[in-house]
Design an enzyme around this catalytic site. Structure first.
Site, PDB file in Angstrom:
ATOM      1  N   CYS A   1       0.819  -1.207   0.000  1.00 13.99           N
ATOM      2  CA  CYS A   1       0.000   0.000   0.000  1.00 13.99           C
ATOM      3  C   CYS A   1       0.868   1.279   0.000  1.00 13.99           C
ATOM      4  CB  CYS A   1      -0.968  -0.023   1.181  1.00 13.99           C
ATOM      5  SG  CYS A   1      -2.383   1.074   0.980  1.00 13.99           S
TER       6      CYS A   1
ATOM      7  N   HIS B   1      -4.064  -5.297   0.561  1.00 10.46           N
ATOM      8  CA  HIS B   1      -3.541  -5.859   1.811  1.00 10.46           C
ATOM      9  C   HIS B   1      -3.675  -7.379   1.821  1.00 10.46           C
ATOM     10  CE1 HIS B   1      -2.828  -2.076   4.001  1.00 10.46           C
ATOM     11  NE2 HIS B   1      -3.823  -1.616   3.262  1.00 10.46           N
TER      12      HIS B   1
ATOM     13  N   GLU C   1      -2.430  -9.353   3.917  1.00  5.64           N
ATOM     14  CA  GLU C   1      -2.448  -9.845   5.293  1.00  5.64           C
ATOM     15  C   GLU C   1      -3.851  -9.899   5.895  1.00  5.64           C
ATOM     16  OE1 GLU C   1      -1.663  -5.351   5.686  1.00  5.64           O
ATOM     17  OE2 GLU C   1      -1.383  -6.969   4.243  1.00  5.64           O
TER      18      GLU C   1
END
Length: 503
Positions: free
Chosen positions: A76, A163, A165
């Site tokens: 990001c 993202h 994660e």
């Protein structure tokens, strides 16, 4: 030991990156960007540059000395900063993306091996890359942005604007495993249990002389920290169980009995009146936490005078405690009882053996250490106790009401087999009255909210879909057996945007 280093630039998801890496068997540590060493150590085989709450124009710079030195994943903000800094272009707030997006792969990349051509990813950004630096190659796009991901072989870099994660990214674990195993070359498989002996050795070295005290609450974190410390320094360890008057029904008796069976030296401190006096008239959650934190230290300082050489305070601080208290780059969400509310000058040296572990990892340590199942399965309980589950002023009467309501809820979950199927469950007493009927008379009574959530680490959580029959049974017990309660509600909020606790 091989290590993944995560450079934190203030993303709300930074902790999740470390957690996902550890789930994949790679040891990961988070370091604020301003504390990065000049060069990575030989044990560091890869680095992740996190996202940030800031935009590229106002955010912190990435460490150029690290870029190109070893395999890296930029997420990001970091992906955007690198693109802008090395000759690409970023437009601020052009097409803000937040939430799910459809990722479309372009060409081939080690990052996406084993993935379908299209999948869902989680976006959370305002800035957008509109041009890549010379030498960088686009490897994925979405309907809104042309460079959702890129790679730069010369810089040993993979970069994404989404993202991986976050659990909402469907193939996030696959991407991270590709990065760790295929791109960085991690070969070892790390397990938290393997660190027990080194943790004990580190504690022994950190506390070479003098005595250590520990606030034992019955929770898994403080208990594991205490067992490790006791193994490290033996008779120089002394635990204290403080009855703050803010405990759940029957908690004091059950916890002390369990510690006795474990052979831990624990002294009971009666401090109910002191804590209730400190909280009298206080309704602000942060002020509650601050007063409780300060009084805890006062109580310990007084108790330590009975020791011949009290020097250390053992705390069960874990990773989420640190992050939520703003101890990293991210803005503070709330002060935490383990790291917030403490005075600047402690009469003890603070020792936190678990501050790099997640809750489930602490449970694995506890299991390896032989802790009773009652500790391993116990739901998390906040250090300030019922004070942060009573919205508004904390009084003896309101504590009695909440204790009874909470006990009925937990007993119902235990009897139905649902207690072990949720991460955390509890009752909250609200500062409102609602109309009800007592006998044949109109009456105003209190409101109790029930909360049960599913989570892996406490950083994110979803409300548990408890069966209607279980909720109804718990509500009926509370309404029939707890005086002055006329309404029971169930909390369906997820985290984020809510927190798990109400205060």
């Amino acid at each position: 030991m091989e290590k993944l280093l995560i450079a934190d630039f203030g993303s709300q998801y930074t902790l999740l990156i470390a957690r996902r890496a550890r789930e994949l068997g790679v040891y990961a540590e988070i370091v604020p960007y301003y504390k990065l060493a000049d060069e990575p150590g030989p044990e560091v085989k890869g680095v992740v540059f996190s996202g940030s709450y800031a935009s590229v124009s106002e955010g912190p710079p990435l460490p150029e000395r690290w870029i190109g030195r070893l395999p890296a994943l930029a997420i990001c903000y970091s992906a955007q900063w690198i693109a802008a800094h090395y000759g690409g272009a970023v437009i601020e707030g052009a097409q803000r993306e937040y939430g799910p997006a459809k990722l479309l792969l372009q060409g081939s990349s080690v990052l996406f091996e084993g993935m379908p051509q299209a999948s869902t990813v989680w976006m959370s950004h305002a800035d957008t890359i509109t041009a890549l630096p010379p030498g960088a190659q686009a490897i994925a796009a979405t309907e809104n942005i042309p460079y959702a991901a890129y790679q730069w072989p010369e810089k040993k870099l993979l970069a994404v604007q989404f993202h991986p994660e976050v659990s909402h990214t469907t193939y996030g674990p696959q991407m991270l495993e590709n990065f760790l195993r295929r791109f960085c070359g991690f070969a070892d498989r790390w397990e938290p249990e393997s660190l027990i002996e080194s943790l004990i050795a580190d504690l022994r070295q950190a506390m070479p002389e003098g005595q250590a005290v520990c606030a034992l609450s019955g929770g898994i974190d403080s208990t594991v920290a205490a067992v490790l410390a006791h193994k490290a320094i033996g008779e120089r360890f002394q635990g204290f169980f403080v009855d703050t008057g803010l405990l759940r029904k029957g908690e004091r008796e059950a916890v002390l009995k369990a510690y006795e069976s474990m052979g831990l030296p624990v002294t009971l401190i009666e401090a109910q009146e002191e804590f209730l006096r400190a909280l009298k008239g206080i309704t602000d959650p942060e002020e509650k936490r601050r007063r409780i934190g300060h009084l805890f230290i006062e109580v310990f300082e007084k108790a330590a005078r009975s020791l011949s050489d009290g020097r250390y305070l053992i705390q069960g601080t874990i990773y989420p405690d640190v992050v939520e208290s703003g101890a990293s780059v991210a803005p503070t969400i709330k002060s935490h009882h383990n790291v917030g509310g403490l005075p600047e000058k402690l009469p003890f040296q603070l020792v936190e053996p678990l501050r790099l572990f997640f809750k489930d990892e602490v449970r694995r340590l506890g299991e390896k250490l032989g802790l009773p199942r009652s500790f391993l399965r116990r739901h998390p309980f906040p250090g300030p106790g019922l004070a942060v589950r009573i919205l508004g002023e904390v009084t003896p009467e309101r504590l009695d009401i909440l204790r009874e309501a909470d006990a009925h809820f937990i007993d119902t979950l235990e009897a139905s087999g649902w207690y072990d199927r949720v991460w955390q469950a509890f009752a909250v007493l609200l500062p409102v009255s609602t109309v009800g009927v007592t006998g044949d008379n109109r009456a105003y009574g209190g409101v109790v909210a029930l909360r049960a959530v599913l989570s892996n680490d406490g950083m994110t959580a979803e409300p548990s879909t408890l069966p209607y029959e279980v909720l109804f049974q718990a509500a009926q017990k509370i309404l029939q057996q707890v005086p002055n309660i006329t309404r029971v509600v169930y909390d369906l909020s997820s985290k984020p945007p809510a927190t798990i606790e109400w205060e």
